[in-house]
Write a protein that holds these residues in place. Structure first.
Motif, short mmCIF file in Angstrom:
data_model
loop_
_atom_site.label_atom_id
_atom_site.label_comp_id
_atom_site.label_asym_id
_atom_site.label_seq_id
_atom_site.Cartn_x
_atom_site.Cartn_y
_atom_site.Cartn_z
N VAL A 633 56.97 -54.79 -85.73
CA VAL A 633 57.50 -54.99 -83.80
C VAL A 633 56.23 -54.93 -83.06
O VAL A 633 56.29 -53.35 -82.82
N LEU A 634 55.38 -55.75 -82.07
CA LEU A 634 54.91 -55.25 -80.63
C LEU A 634 55.64 -56.12 -80.02
O LEU A 634 56.24 -56.90 -79.87
N VAL A 635 55.73 -54.89 -79.16
CA VAL A 635 56.27 -55.85 -77.52
C VAL A 635 54.57 -55.35 -76.19
O VAL A 635 54.49 -55.12 -76.70
N LEU A 636 54.63 -56.96 -75.94
CA LEU A 636 54.37 -57.26 -74.39
C LEU A 636 54.66 -57.13 -73.62
O LEU A 636 54.93 -58.74 -73.14
N PRO A 637 54.17 -56.81 -72.54
CA PRO A 637 55.12 -56.66 -71.58
C PRO A 637 54.75 -57.72 -70.47
O PRO A 637 53.52 -57.64 -70.61
N GLY A 638 55.24 -57.97 -70.08
CA GLY A 638 54.70 -58.47 -68.77
C GLY A 638 53.49 -57.96 -67.95
O GLY A 638 53.47 -57.11 -67.86
N GLY A 639 52.86 -59.03 -67.31
CA GLY A 639 51.66 -58.48 -66.77
C GLY A 639 50.67 -59.43 -66.34
O GLY A 639 50.42 -60.44 -67.28
N ARG A 640 49.33 -59.01 -65.71
CA ARG A 640 48.84 -60.29 -64.95
C ARG A 640 47.66 -59.91 -65.69
O ARG A 640 47.00 -61.16 -65.21
N GLY A 641 47.22 -59.51 -66.37
CA GLY A 641 45.68 -59.20 -67.05
C GLY A 641 45.50 -59.84 -68.73
O GLY A 641 44.13 -59.55 -68.71
N LEU A 738 68.32 -64.42 -64.54
CA LEU A 738 67.63 -63.40 -63.21
C LEU A 738 65.65 -64.04 -63.35
O LEU A 738 65.24 -64.13 -64.56
N LYS A 739 65.71 -65.73 -62.58
CA LYS A 739 64.39 -65.81 -62.45
C LYS A 739 63.82 -66.15 -61.25
O LYS A 739 64.38 -65.47 -60.15
N LEU A 740 62.39 -65.22 -61.90
CA LEU A 740 61.63 -64.35 -60.72
C LEU A 740 60.94 -65.08 -59.83
O LEU A 740 60.10 -64.48 -58.72
N GLY A 741 60.38 -65.79 -60.61
CA GLY A 741 59.03 -67.35 -59.58
C GLY A 741 59.47 -68.14 -60.52
O GLY A 741 60.46 -68.92 -61.36
N ASN A 742 58.17 -69.17 -60.15
CA ASN A 742 58.08 -71.01 -60.25
C ASN A 742 57.39 -70.82 -62.31
O ASN A 742 57.13 -71.73 -62.44
N ARG A 743 56.88 -70.04 -62.83
CA ARG A 743 56.40 -70.06 -64.14
C ARG A 743 56.97 -70.57 -64.84
O ARG A 743 58.21 -70.91 -65.21
N ALA A 744 57.10 -71.70 -65.40
CA ALA A 744 57.43 -72.21 -66.62
C ALA A 744 56.80 -72.97 -67.53
O ALA A 744 55.70 -72.81 -68.12
N ALA A 795 60.24 -65.62 -71.44
CA ALA A 795 59.92 -66.17 -70.62
C ALA A 795 60.48 -65.31 -69.15
O ALA A 795 59.99 -64.49 -68.26
N ASP A 796 61.91 -65.24 -69.15
CA ASP A 796 62.54 -64.63 -68.46
C ASP A 796 62.71 -63.10 -68.58
O ASP A 796 62.69 -63.00 -69.95
N ASN A 797 62.44 -62.13 -67.67
CA ASN A 797 62.71 -60.58 -67.58
C ASN A 797 64.36 -60.93 -68.67
O ASN A 797 64.84 -60.47 -67.43
N PRO A 798 65.36 -60.12 -69.40
CA PRO A 798 66.10 -59.29 -69.62
C PRO A 798 66.21 -58.21 -69.41
O PRO A 798 68.02 -57.46 -68.72
N LEU A 799 65.18 -57.30 -69.33
CA LEU A 799 65.30 -55.85 -68.66
C LEU A 799 64.83 -55.93 -67.38
O LEU A 799 64.60 -54.80 -67.05
N PHE A 800 64.86 -56.84 -66.49
CA PHE A 800 64.43 -56.75 -64.67
C PHE A 800 64.97 -55.60 -64.34
O PHE A 800 66.08 -55.16 -64.06
N ARG A 801 64.59 -54.18 -64.22
CA ARG A 801 64.53 -52.97 -63.42
C ARG A 801 65.87 -52.41 -63.87
O ARG A 801 66.69 -51.39 -63.26
N GLY A 802 66.35 -52.61 -64.99
CA GLY A 802 67.10 -52.16 -65.76
C GLY A 802 68.79 -52.46 -65.66
O GLY A 802 69.47 -51.49 -66.07
N PHE A 803 69.34 -53.22 -64.89
CA PHE A 803 70.23 -53.28 -64.31
C PHE A 803 70.94 -55.07 -64.58
O PHE A 803 72.03 -55.72 -64.55
N TRP A 804 70.11 -55.70 -65.13
CA TRP A 804 70.70 -56.65 -65.52
C TRP A 804 71.23 -56.81 -67.41
O TRP A 804 70.71 -56.85 -67.82
N GLU A 805 72.31 -56.45 -66.85
CA GLU A 805 72.93 -55.43 -68.14
C GLU A 805 73.57 -56.36 -69.60
O GLU A 805 73.19 -56.71 -70.41
#
Length: 819
Positions: A633-641, A738-744, A795-805
């Motif tokens: 398994v390879l994980v690509l975390p979010g980022g702008r680059g 929890l949706k953090l932006g309008n990227r779709a 597309a959404d981040n299920p691990l956002f800030r570690g609190f979205w249990e």
């Protein structure tokens, strides 16, 4: 006579010790602002001060960081206050019940929550010294607590980097290397978490240890010292709108009282500053809002500078901003804060009592929750850390606002239902954390606008206007897994992170586990997809299989159901292809550019501190040399680059690896670069209607407010879910994301697991009208088959800030449940 001589001796020793008190410059051997002080040197100075002024300073270590650096506070007061310190503290804490007679305000000054906003720790040393010398009179009317560095790991990361790369003495040109901190910067803690956004969620070890100490004092004033853009003037209270509605009139007014006192000093020195802009009081997990929701005057102070400033830097106006300048500004506001507290002791202490004596007459008197016991246990653990009172319902029916249906409804109650009342000392905090949708006084905010804990923990919830009867008894689950020598194997359910941790522990111990992918019935009960089968035959070569399984099950409070054979009552037998082995996956996670440090940190922390499962961190600079065949398994975390990083060659290599059986988990912005003619099947969704030359031109002054129409500032949406898909095992047919932006992104023709319905609206939080058009009907989570492997799109981040249990099981499913 002996007693009198003894007291005289003590006084003389204190005077002698006082004569030995050294300033920071004298102790460190250099003027403050001429160098950055490493954390161990800061600790040594605080210990020196405590030893030199034992009658006025108490130093307390309250924990350690992940990298084993000490976390500590200095409690400072007059000799009289320090002699009676415990009495003062206990009398003050009676205010939490609206009682007590303490008239001594407690001021807590927190420094360096962001490691590369490094000036405040330097300022803390001078502030401590001044309080004990030139400003001793303040201490006659207040107790001051100084935390010199909330984030020692991040600060030392920055300081060590800067000391390594700076010129001598320093180069103020902002293009110089010493002003160009790299990806692994010092802002965040060891796990790259932003500690200033963790006060309420307590995912990090520093936050949990600090809050335990904070709860022992519950200060009247709390200040969080920060830095911002090097070109910005100083910011101090009062804060910007929106203010949350629970903030009292006194708290608002006293912010202005403090701000005007700061302004008096800044005006005298000709320093620029601003107030009432940018930094609002809404999101509950900041170092200003969390104390505010606990009755304090919570404030953020922002000095221009940050990681780019170093010892000195030329600003946009052509001036040179030095570390000495930055120290002087933070020193001034820190001392000014204590001065105002000392001069308004009666108002601060009486209004703090009033805050708790009159907790507010809120619409909702009780929040009632039912659902997965593991999720309820996780929530009550958080409530315990916040000293929030809760109980279990008495049998009956509750009526109120139904979170899932977004309408009036009812809920049948039994002893498993959790009730959190607002009539309690922490009632205002309860409202802030649990209310279905916080009221915004202004949509222009600094952070997310939705966080309601029932959504975050995936619970069925009701907000009741009545006080729901409940008992305050807490019950510890008594789990005694059933083990029999004749058992063919054991079954256990799969629907929470607690279950994922149990599985991870089994795999770590070499125990082989299978997953059941279709509903079945056996051992007198029904079993849902995702159920784990731990079969004795699979583990015949495991030494001590039963003892190890029992140990792990007890450690995780995990019930196991023994089965006598593989012939089931309904569904597929255990030898079916729908009962597959879960491999011990080898995980690789990309770090460095192009990922965001925060998004990488969330994945890193998830594996090491939540799932307790090993991962390999693959730095972007090493990526081309990494042997991808060594990873399942390879994980690509979010980022702008990613558009720059995923060149055609790298994308082709990834496609070949996936086709050979690998599983790629792409998160957030990583999806943007994976599509296209040479990529995978994910496609960005076309945006809303474009402006035409006939549209009205937006005036410049309204530009920011018009721009918010295309933004989503952390809003909660109800998504539709395919619970038959392995990525959604353990979930029902809907999920609050929890949706953090309008990227779709467009839904997949095959493999769409969670998505927004057309014209979806947020159930909580702000989403602009144009943004809603962009995301209508879009993909949230999906899986695409490619050759013998798969690509998982988050597309959404299920691990956002570690609190979205409630999102974390999606990620665990991506690791363990896919074929």
């Amino acid at each position: 006579m002996k007693h009198l001589l003894y007291l005289i001796a003590i006084l003389l020793s204190w005077q002698a010790a006082g004569q030995d008190l050294q300033s920071p410059e004298e102790f460190l051997g250099y003027p403050l602002g001429s160098q950055f002080t490493r954390h161990h040197e800061v600790v040594e100075y605080y210990r020196h001060v405590a030893a030199a002024r034992p009658g006025q300073v108490r130093l307390e270590t309250y924990g350690k960081t992940n990298e084993r650096r000490p976390l500590m506070v200095a409690i400072v007061g007059s000799s009289t206050h320090m002699t009676n310190l415990e009495t003062i503290r206990q009398e003050h804490l009676k205010a939490l019940e609206g009682q007590g007679k303490s008239d001594i305000p407690v001021v807590w000054l927190s420094y360096n929550v962001h490691g590369n906003e490094s000036v405040s720790t330097e300022a803390s040393m001078q502030t401590l010294y001044e309080l004990l010398t030139s400003r001793q009179d303040y201490l006659e009317h207040a107790v001051v607590i100084l935390d010199p560095c909330i984030n020692p790991d991040g600060r030392d990361r920055y300081v060590n980097w800067y000391n390594q790369y700076k010129n001598t003495p320093y180069q103020p040109n902002p293009e110089s290397k010493e002003h160009q901190e790299g990806w692994w910067n010092g802002r965040s803690n060891h796990y790259m978490f932003d500690l200033n956004r963790d006060w309420a969620w307590l995912t990090q070890v520093e936050s949990r240890q600090r809050l335990a100490k904070y709860q022992q004092w519950m200060p009247h004033i709390h200040v969080d010292f920060h830095e911002q853009s090097m070109n910005a003037p100083y910011y101090f209270a009062p804060a910007a709108e929106p203010y949350h509605e629970v903030i009292t009139g006194f708290q608002r007014r006293f912010q202005e009282t403090i701000g005007r006192n700061h302004a008096r000093y800044f005006d005298a020195n000709g320093w620029y500053y601003f107030t009432k802009e940018v930094f609002d009081l809404f999101y509950p997990s900041y170092g200003d809002t969390y104390p505010t929701y606990n009755g304090a005057i919570g404030m953020t102070y922002e000095q221009g500078g940050g990681g780019v400033a170093g010892l000195g830097v030329i600003t946009a106006t052509g001036d040179t901003l030095t570390l000495k300048d930055r120290i002087a500004h933070h020193l001034t506001t820190g001392l000014s804060t204590v001065e105002v507290a000392a001069g308004n002791a009666g108002a601060l202490t009486s209004e703090f009592r009033n805050y708790y004596a009159n907790p507010g007459n809120f619409k909702y008197k009780s929040y009632v929750m039912r659902g997965n016991p593991d999720q309820l246990d996780a929530l009550t653990e958080l409530l315990n850390r916040h000293n929030i009172r809760y109980g279990h319902a008495r049998p009956g029916t509750a009526r109120g606002f139904n979170y899932r249906n977004q309408a009036a409804g009812s809920m049948r109650l039994d002893a498993d239902a959790l009730v959190v009342p607002t009539r309690q000392p922490k009632g205002r905090l309860v409202k802030v954390l649990f209310e279905p949708d916080a009221r915004l006084s202004d949509s222009l905010t600094y952070d997310i606008t939705a966080w309601s804990l029932p959504y975050a923990y995936g619970l069925d919830a009701l907000a009741s206007e009545a006080e729901v009867p409940h008992t305050l008894e807490t019950r510890e689950p008594q789990v005694k897994p059933a083990f029999t020598e004749s058992a063919y194997g054991y079954l256990t359910d799969w629907n929470s992170m607690a279950d994922a941790r149990f599985l991870a522990a089994l795999l770590q111990e070499g125990i082989r586990v299978r997953r059941i992918t279709h509903p079945m019935e056996t051992a007198g009960q029904a079993w849902a997809p995702g159920t784990l089968l731990i079969q004795k035959g699979d583990n015949r070569n495991h030494p001590g299989f039963t003892a190890t399984l029992k140990k792990i099950a007890l450690a995780h409070s995990k019930p196991l159901t023994p089965v006598s054979g593989g012939f089931v009552d309904a569904g597929s037998d255990f030898g079916s292809r729908s009962v597959g082995m879960i491999p011990k996956a080898r995980i690789g996670v990309l770090a460095g550019e192009p990922t965001s440090t925060l998004r990488f940190g969330e994945v890193w922390h998830f594996f090491e501190q939540q799932l307790h499962y090993p991962l390999t961190v693959l730095d972007a600079d090493f990526w081309d040399r990494a042997k991808l065949e060594n990873y399942d398994v390879l994980v690509l975390p979010g980022g702008r680059g990613y558009r720059r990083f995923l060149t055609p060659e790298r994308k082709g290599r990834l496609k070949q690896w996936v086709a050979g059986g690998g599983r790629l988990i792409a998160m957030g912005e990583a999806l943007d670069a994976l599509g296209g003619e040479q990529g995978f099947g994910v496609r960005a969704k076309a945006g809303g209607p474009q402006a035409t030359d006939t549209d009205a031109i937006t005036p410049y002054a309204q530009g920011r407010r018009e721009g918010i129409k295309s933004a989503i500032t952390g809003a909660v949406f109800q998504t539709r879910v395919d619970p038959t898909h392995p990525l959604a095992f353990g979930y029902a047919d809907s999920y609050f994301s929890l949706k953090l932006g309008n990227r779709a992104y467009e839904r997949l023709a095959s493999g769409t697991v969670a998505y927004l319905e057309p014209n979806a609206r947020p159930v909580a939080g702000f989403a602009g009208s144009e943004a809603l058009k962009d995301i209508s009907g879009s993909l949230v989570f999906g899986v695409e088959a490619h050759g013998r492997g798969q690509v998982v799109y988050l597309a959404d981040n299920p691990l956002f800030r570690g609190f979205w249990e409630n999102g974390k099981l999606f990620f665990a499913n991506a690791l363990f449940m896919l074929d």
